[in-house]
Design an enzyme around this catalytic site. Structure first.
Site, short mmCIF file in Angstrom:
data_model
loop_
_atom_site.label_atom_id
_atom_site.label_comp_id
_atom_site.label_asym_id
_atom_site.label_seq_id
_atom_site.Cartn_x
_atom_site.Cartn_y
_atom_site.Cartn_z
N TYR A 13 0.83 -1.22 0.00
CA TYR A 13 0.00 0.00 0.00
C TYR A 13 0.87 1.27 0.00
O TYR A 13 0.80 2.08 -0.92
CB TYR A 13 -0.91 -0.06 1.23
CG TYR A 13 -1.76 1.15 1.50
CD1 TYR A 13 -2.43 1.83 0.48
CD2 TYR A 13 -1.91 1.63 2.80
CE1 TYR A 13 -3.23 2.93 0.75
CE2 TYR A 13 -2.72 2.72 3.09
CZ TYR A 13 -3.36 3.37 2.06
OH TYR A 13 -4.15 4.45 2.34
N ASP A 33 9.80 -7.59 -3.73
CA ASP A 33 8.58 -7.88 -2.97
C ASP A 33 8.28 -9.37 -3.11
O ASP A 33 8.51 -9.95 -4.17
CB ASP A 33 7.42 -7.05 -3.55
CG ASP A 33 6.31 -6.83 -2.54
OD1 ASP A 33 5.75 -7.84 -2.06
OD2 ASP A 33 6.00 -5.67 -2.24
N SER A 36 3.51 -11.22 -0.37
CA SER A 36 2.81 -11.97 0.69
C SER A 36 1.53 -11.24 1.09
O SER A 36 0.59 -11.85 1.56
CB SER A 36 3.72 -12.19 1.90
OG SER A 36 3.89 -10.98 2.60
N PHE A 82 10.19 -1.05 3.28
CA PHE A 82 8.77 -1.15 3.65
C PHE A 82 8.39 -2.58 4.06
O PHE A 82 7.40 -2.78 4.76
CB PHE A 82 7.86 -0.84 2.44
CG PHE A 82 7.95 0.56 1.91
CD1 PHE A 82 7.33 1.61 2.57
CD2 PHE A 82 8.63 0.84 0.74
CE1 PHE A 82 7.39 2.90 2.07
CE2 PHE A 82 8.68 2.12 0.22
CZ PHE A 82 8.06 3.15 0.89
N SER A 126 6.58 3.30 12.89
CA SER A 126 5.17 3.55 13.17
C SER A 126 5.01 4.33 14.46
O SER A 126 5.82 4.19 15.39
CB SER A 126 4.47 2.19 13.33
OG SER A 126 3.19 2.35 13.90
N TYR A 150 3.91 -6.89 16.83
CA TYR A 150 4.11 -6.06 15.64
C TYR A 150 4.85 -4.78 16.04
O TYR A 150 5.86 -4.41 15.44
CB TYR A 150 2.77 -5.72 14.97
CG TYR A 150 2.82 -4.48 14.14
CD1 TYR A 150 3.44 -4.49 12.89
CD2 TYR A 150 2.29 -3.26 14.60
CE1 TYR A 150 3.52 -3.33 12.13
CE2 TYR A 150 2.36 -2.11 13.86
CZ TYR A 150 2.97 -2.13 12.63
OH TYR A 150 3.06 -0.98 11.89
N LYS A 154 8.90 -3.08 15.23
CA LYS A 154 9.27 -1.73 14.78
C LYS A 154 10.25 -1.10 15.77
O LYS A 154 11.25 -0.47 15.38
CB LYS A 154 8.01 -0.85 14.66
CG LYS A 154 7.03 -1.30 13.58
CD LYS A 154 7.62 -1.14 12.19
CE LYS A 154 6.69 -1.61 11.10
NZ LYS A 154 7.34 -1.73 9.79
N ASN A 199 -8.85 -4.92 9.56
CA ASN A 199 -9.00 -4.52 10.96
C ASN A 199 -9.01 -3.01 11.14
O ASN A 199 -9.56 -2.49 12.09
CB ASN A 199 -7.85 -5.09 11.80
CG ASN A 199 -7.93 -6.60 11.85
OD1 ASN A 199 -8.98 -7.15 12.19
ND2 ASN A 199 -6.85 -7.27 11.49
N ARG A 293 -12.02 -1.32 22.24
CA ARG A 293 -11.11 -2.37 21.76
C ARG A 293 -9.88 -2.36 22.66
O ARG A 293 -9.26 -1.28 22.84
CB ARG A 293 -10.72 -2.08 20.30
CG ARG A 293 -9.84 -3.13 19.67
CD ARG A 293 -9.61 -2.85 18.19
NE ARG A 293 -8.71 -1.73 17.94
CZ ARG A 293 -8.30 -1.32 16.74
NH1 ARG A 293 -8.74 -1.94 15.67
NH2 ARG A 293 -7.50 -0.30 16.61
N ASP A 296 -6.41 0.22 22.78
CA ASP A 296 -6.55 1.52 22.10
C ASP A 296 -6.29 2.68 23.05
O ASP A 296 -6.86 2.72 24.15
CB ASP A 296 -7.97 1.67 21.52
CG ASP A 296 -8.12 0.99 20.17
OD1 ASP A 296 -7.08 0.69 19.54
OD2 ASP A 296 -9.26 0.76 19.75
C1 UD1 Z 1 -3.46 0.41 14.26
C2 UD1 Z 1 -2.50 -0.34 15.12
C3 UD1 Z 1 -1.13 0.28 14.96
C4 UD1 Z 1 -0.74 0.31 13.50
C5 UD1 Z 1 -1.80 1.08 12.72
C6 UD1 Z 1 -1.52 1.11 11.23
C7 UD1 Z 1 -3.78 -1.25 17.00
C8 UD1 Z 1 -4.04 -1.18 18.48
N1 UD1 Z 1 -2.92 -0.34 16.50
O1 UD1 Z 1 -3.57 1.74 14.76
O2 UD1 Z 1 -0.20 -0.47 15.71
O3 UD1 Z 1 0.51 0.94 13.36
O4 UD1 Z 1 -3.07 0.46 12.92
O5 UD1 Z 1 -1.91 -0.06 10.59
O6 UD1 Z 1 -4.33 -2.09 16.31
N2 UD1 Z 1 -11.99 1.60 15.03
C9 UD1 Z 1 -13.35 1.46 15.19
N3 UD1 Z 1 -13.98 0.49 14.49
C10 UD1 Z 1 -13.34 -0.36 13.63
C11 UD1 Z 1 -11.95 -0.21 13.47
C12 UD1 Z 1 -11.30 0.78 14.19
O7 UD1 Z 1 -13.99 2.20 15.95
O8 UD1 Z 1 -14.00 -1.20 13.04
C13 UD1 Z 1 -11.30 2.68 15.76
C14 UD1 Z 1 -10.21 2.17 16.69
O9 UD1 Z 1 -10.73 1.92 17.95
C15 UD1 Z 1 -9.26 3.37 16.66
C16 UD1 Z 1 -9.47 4.03 15.29
O10 UD1 Z 1 -10.68 3.50 14.81
O11 UD1 Z 1 -9.65 4.31 17.63
C17 UD1 Z 1 -8.36 3.69 14.33
O12 UD1 Z 1 -8.16 2.29 14.33
P1 UD1 Z 1 -7.15 1.57 13.34
O13 UD1 Z 1 -7.42 1.98 11.95
O14 UD1 Z 1 -7.15 0.12 13.66
O15 UD1 Z 1 -5.73 2.24 13.71
P2 UD1 Z 1 -4.97 2.32 15.13
O16 UD1 Z 1 -5.59 1.45 16.14
O17 UD1 Z 1 -4.79 3.75 15.46
#
Ligand code: UD1
Length: 360
Positions: A13, A33, A36, A82, A126, A150, A154, A199, A293, A296
């Site tokens: 990405y 690359d 994967s 990357f 990160s 993870y 880093k 996720n 979650r 967070d």
């Molecule tokens: C996540 C990772 C971080 C990684 C970054 C980039 C965790 C705890 N942290 O950051 O290590 O460097 O991604 O890939 O996983 N949220 C919702 N609903 C959802 C999904 C997310 O409410 O379905 C919220 C989460 O609670 C968070 C925000 O959206 O507050 C951002 O989430 P996400 O995109 O997963 O990023 P981070 O958790 O900040």
């Protein structure tokens, strides 16, 4: 530089968007690359967008012999590293796989660079390396510490690079600490194509908008933030990519090892993202407030001052740009890169036909 820039994980990405910006800035690139979690189609599209060709090697970066071949074949002046596994949840289930893959690949890359006399490196770090603390606005000198394998990979790689730079006075290393990259190239031709169930927030928003994820959970609304939902620093992937170009320019003139945040400096909440996505794209999302979650933090955003001072770089795109570009990529490529470039051409044609009709 005259020499080539090697991108490990260049089909991913952030790698593919950076590849595009480097080519546009006149750099010559070579990509390594193992696909994967990426597709060769991303690089075909980078070629189509730039009308430039470049060598691509399907290798595992931890395979030192395969890497050495690339260094022997091409005159490499700098590397952007990357390549790496990056799913937080998966790293907690398979810690060994994460430590093995991310550390091995970095060690073989560094050994190879040292043997070949290549001493300029940009590393994809990160914001996850910042220890959880009351301080929401992250400056690079804050304490570090992680909560999942993870993140620890880093953190450990940053330490390895600092140690190497300390004994190799000719080395120039930038540890770029990304905040939350989102969006896609404005052409809608390249973007994020997560394999499996995503996720992160934006890929899940896209799935919800398409009806593939019936309900989008908002993880917690009782945080001490302006609307109770978590605040993050979302940065457009094209801005992020340009940060790498600026970092390479910086490394030409500076030695040593620097950690540098790449973020906008502005925090948005989960609800800000959902509202902006709906408004910018004229679509409605179906979401509900769910429990927090685990792991967070309430709020986390960059102090982008060091990047501005050292790299002369700052993010320029707005939250609406991020939402619009992410949605365009999704609409043009419903199955991601598996849609094939025909889907993208077709979407372009349909859009220009619609514009013609509007004008008539
Ligand atoms: C996540 C990772 C971080 C990684 C970054 C980039 C965790 C705890 N942290 O950051 O290590 O460097 O991604 O890939 O996983 N949220 C919702 N609903 C959802 C999904 C997310 O409410 O379905 C919220 C989460 O609670 C968070 C925000 O959206 O507050 C951002 O989430 P996400 O995109 O997963 O990023 P981070 O958790 O900040």
């Amino acid at each position: 530089m005259g020499k080539m820039v090697l991108l490990t994980g260049g089909a991913g990405y952030i790698g593919s968007h950076t590849c595009l910006e480097l080519l546009n800035a006149g750099f010559d690139v070579v990509v390594a690359d193992n696909y994967s979690n990426s597709s060769p189609e991303a690089l075909r599209r980078v070629r189509a967008l730039t009308c430039r060709n470049f060598p691509v090697y399907e290798i595992d970066v931890s395979c030192r012999a395969a890497l050495e071949e690339i260094f022997k074949k091409h005159e490499i002046g700098a590397v952007i590293h990357f390549a790496g596994l990056k799913a937080v949840g998966e790293s907690m289930e398979k810690p060994l796989a994460y430590y093995r893959n991310n550390l091995d690949s970095t060690l073989s890359l560094l050994e190879c660079m040292k043997a070949q006399g290549v001493n300029k490196l940009v590393f994809s770090s990160s914001a996850t390396v910042y220890a959880d603390s009351e301080v929401e606005k992250k400056t690079e000198d804050l304490p570090t510490g992680c909560i999942n394998p993870y993140g620890w990979t880093k953190y450990m790689i940053e330490q390895i690079l600092r140690d190497v730079a300390a004994v190799e006075p000719d080395w120039s290393v930038a540890l770029l600490r990304y905040f939350n990259p989102v969006g896609a190239h404005e052409s809608g031709c390249i973007g994020e194509d997560p394999s499996g169930i995503p996720n992160n927030l934006m890929p899940r928003v896209l799935q919800n908008a398409r009806g593939l994820l019936p309900v989008l959970g908002v993880f917690g609304d009782d945080y001490p933030t302006h609307d109770g939902t978590c605040v993050r620093d979302y940065i457009h992937v094209v801005d992020l990519a340009k940060g790498h170009v600026a970092a390479l320019e910086y490394l030409k003139k500076h030695r040593g090892c620097e950690a540098i945040n790449l973020g906008t400096g502005v925090g948005y909440s989960v609800l800000d993202i959902l509202n902006s996505f709906e408004r910018a794209n004229g679509v409605s999302l179906n979401y509900e407030i769910q429990g927090r979650r685990p792991g967070d933090a309430a709020a986390c955003y960059a102090d982008p001052g060091k990047a501005a001072a050292l790299l002369g770089w700052k993010a320029e795109k707005s939250l609406d740009d991020m939402c619009r570009d992410a949605w365009r990529w999704q609409c043009y490529n419903p199955e991601g890169y598996a849609s094939g470039i025909e889907a993208w051409y077709k979407a372009q044609d349909t859009e220009s036909e619609e514009k013609d009709l509007e004008e008539k």
